[in-house]
Design a protein around this motif. Structure first.
Motif, PDB file in Angstrom:
ATOM      1  N   ASN A  19      41.164  37.914  36.386  1.00 55.39           N
ATOM      2  CA  ASN A  19      42.585  38.071  36.709  1.00 55.39           C
ATOM      3  C   ASN A  19      42.932  37.386  38.032  1.00 55.39           C
ATOM      4  O   ASN A  19      43.756  37.881  38.819  1.00 55.39           O
ATOM      5  CB  ASN A  19      42.981  39.553  36.758  1.00 55.39           C
ATOM      6  N   ASP A  20      42.275  36.258  38.287  1.00 56.78           N
ATOM      7  CA  ASP A  20      42.551  35.410  39.457  1.00 56.78           C
ATOM      8  C   ASP A  20      42.295  36.142  40.779  1.00 56.78           C
ATOM      9  O   ASP A  20      42.979  35.897  41.784  1.00 56.78           O
ATOM     10  CB  ASP A  20      43.991  34.894  39.426  1.00 56.78           C
ATOM     11  N   ARG A  21      41.297  37.005  40.789  1.00 60.32           N
ATOM     12  CA  ARG A  21      40.997  37.786  41.998  1.00 60.32           C
ATOM     13  C   ARG A  21      39.570  37.515  42.465  1.00 60.32           C
ATOM     14  O   ARG A  21      38.619  37.618  41.682  1.00 60.32           O
ATOM     15  CB  ARG A  21      41.184  39.276  41.724  1.00 60.32           C
ATOM     16  N   ILE A  22      39.452  37.169  43.752  1.00 58.59           N
ATOM     17  CA  ILE A  22      38.156  36.945  44.386  1.00 58.59           C
ATOM     18  C   ILE A  22      38.082  37.821  45.627  1.00 58.59           C
ATOM     19  O   ILE A  22      39.040  37.905  46.400  1.00 58.59           O
ATOM     20  CB  ILE A  22      37.975  35.468  44.817  1.00 58.59           C
ATOM     21  N   THR A  23      36.938  38.487  45.820  1.00 58.24           N
ATOM     22  CA  THR A  23      36.702  39.203  47.074  1.00 58.24           C
ATOM     23  C   THR A  23      35.399  38.701  47.683  1.00 58.24           C
ATOM     24  O   THR A  23      34.520  38.207  46.982  1.00 58.24           O
ATOM     25  CB  THR A  23      36.616  40.723  46.866  1.00 58.24           C
ATOM     26  N   ILE A  24      35.289  38.821  48.999  1.00 60.25           N
ATOM     27  CA  ILE A  24      34.069  38.458  49.711  1.00 60.25           C
ATOM     28  C   ILE A  24      33.350  39.755  50.067  1.00 60.25           C
ATOM     29  O   ILE A  24      33.919  40.622  50.745  1.00 60.25           O
ATOM     30  CB  ILE A  24      34.375  37.632  50.977  1.00 60.25           C
ATOM     31  N   GLU A  25      32.120  39.894  49.595  1.00 58.53           N
ATOM     32  CA  GLU A  25      31.414  41.166  49.729  1.00 58.53           C
ATOM     33  C   GLU A  25      30.015  40.964  50.292  1.00 58.53           C
ATOM     34  O   GLU A  25      29.438  39.883  50.196  1.00 58.53           O
ATOM     35  CB  GLU A  25      31.340  41.859  48.361  1.00 58.53           C
ATOM     36  N   ARG A  26      29.481  42.031  50.874  1.00 56.74           N
ATOM     37  CA  ARG A  26      28.098  42.044  51.335  1.00 56.74           C
ATOM     38  C   ARG A  26      27.223  42.432  50.148  1.00 56.74           C
ATOM     39  O   ARG A  26      27.439  43.477  49.519  1.00 56.74           O
ATOM     40  CB  ARG A  26      27.932  43.037  52.479  1.00 56.74           C
ATOM     41  N   VAL A  27      26.265  41.580  49.844  1.00 51.48           N
ATOM     42  CA  VAL A  27      25.386  41.813  48.693  1.00 51.48           C
ATOM     43  C   VAL A  27      23.943  41.594  49.130  1.00 51.48           C
ATOM     44  O   VAL A  27      23.670  41.028  50.197  1.00 51.48           O
ATOM     45  CB  VAL A  27      25.726  40.859  47.519  1.00 51.48           C
ATOM     46  N   ALA A  28      23.014  42.040  48.297  1.00 55.70           N
ATOM     47  CA  ALA A  28      21.596  41.845  48.600  1.00 55.70           C
ATOM     48  C   ALA A  28      21.237  40.368  48.513  1.00 55.70           C
ATOM     49  O   ALA A  28      21.803  39.623  47.695  1.00 55.70           O
ATOM     50  CB  ALA A  28      20.741  42.645  47.624  1.00 55.70           C
TER      51      ALA A  28
END
Length: 334
Positions: A19-28
């Motif tokens: 749905n045209d949504r990007i988030t920047i997240e902390r991942v392993a």
């Protein structure tokens, strides 16, 4: 066999939710498998083929036009600047032995699609997908060696055996996106000297003209061509290409489109012999010629990189890219 990620190691990565949504997240940090190395991402160019993931979501981290530095102490390429070849390949099957590494018969996996990609700080890469980049190639241009130069260069080299420059006459390029503009430069490099480009975007058409091409009206049917490079992926353009290609000419399908394509099988299709050719990415052996293409037209390729930004700004810039406001923006992580 997989090794464990570095203990307590966290990185930032883009998550494509759909749905045209990007988030920047902390991942392993990613697992690094046997025969793989860890690459610290320096640049990842945005690509229109990722629009599908933007719309529908991605299981893995997206991004497939990747350039970075190998971070694998003890490895022969540790510390080396490398581009990342996205098709995994076995080096053993008939296609790989023939040199067609992008068409491996045993492995069907693409970095950034079926496994983690480069919209992140780190990415695991199979050793045979590392392409060392010479020091005279600046970081921001290095990702262009992949899709923009590699895909376009391979398409032109492939069809040149069917319609060589001395027999081509005027050539039509349909679509002046990054790959289409790359095709213009590859055609010039291989000796095609009468290049016409059709694109509804006036700014991109102007760039094509600055690269030595002539403007061709979109949808015009008054002229026929022995060689047509269809780079937009639009089905209407493909059907028009079938109409415009001369008998014994070649229509090359370079642009991507995942939607079903219905060919309009009128008399113009039935009453002539012609080649309809599909090309995909490029073989590893093309990398050195691709580097030479970049060296030859470095100033022209710089024009395409019209945006650089950090990971936190990826969501807004990806939306701008999707609107056509940017040609070949680059995610910069250092």
């Amino acid at each position: 066999m997989k090794t464990s990620p570095r203990p307590n190691s966290i990185m930032q990565a883009a998550v494509f939710h759909g749905n045209d949504r990007i988030t920047i997240e902390r991942v392993a940090m990613p697992d690094v498998g046997t025969g793989e190395v860890l690459v610290r991402v320096s640049r990842t160019a945005l690509c229109g083929s990722d629009f599908k993931l933007w719309h529908k979501g991605a299981e893995f981290t997206a991004g497939h036009e990747i350039f970075g530095v190998v971070e694998q102490p003890g490895h022969r390429l540790h510390g080396r600047r490398c581009a990342v070849y996205i098709p995994l390949h076995c080096d053993r099957c008939a296609a790989c032995r023939r040199g067609d590494t992008q068409m491996c018969l045993e492995v069907s996996s693409l970095i950034g699609w079926n496994r983690p990609g480069g919209y992140a700080e780190y990415v695991p890469v199979p050793e045979n997908c590392l392409l060392p980049v010479p020091d005279d190639i600046e970081d921001s241009l290095a990702p262009l060696l992949l899709d923009t130069i590699g895909t376009s260069g391979h398409a032109v080299r492939f069809v040149s055996r069917v319609v060589p420059p001395r027999e081509a006459g005027p050539v039509l390029v349909m679509g002046a996106g990054p790959v289409g503009l790359g095709v213009v430069l590859a055609l010039r490099a291989l000796g095609y000297d009468d290049i016409h480009v059709a694109d509804p975007n006036a700014a991109r058409l102007k760039i094509a003209q600055s690269f030595g091409a002539n403007a061709h009206p979109v949808g015009d049917t008054s002229k026929r061509f022995a060689l047509i490079m269809e780079c937009s992926g639009a089905h209407a353009a493909r059907n028009l290409g079938i109409e415009l290609v001369l008998p014994r000419g070649a229509l090359v399908l370079v642009g991507e489109n995942a939607a079903p394509w219905t060919i309009e099988e009128g008399k113009v299709f039935r009453r002539k012999d012609f080649y309809m050719i599909r090309t995909f990415y490029f073989p590893v052996s093309d990398f050195e010629p691709n580097v030479e293409l970049l060296r030859k037209y470095k100033d022209e390729y710089r024009v395409l990189v019209d945006g650089e930004f950090g990971l936190s700004a990826l969501p807004e810039n990806f939306a701008r890219f999707a609107k056509g406001e940017l040609i070949k923006p680059v995610l910069a992580l250092d």
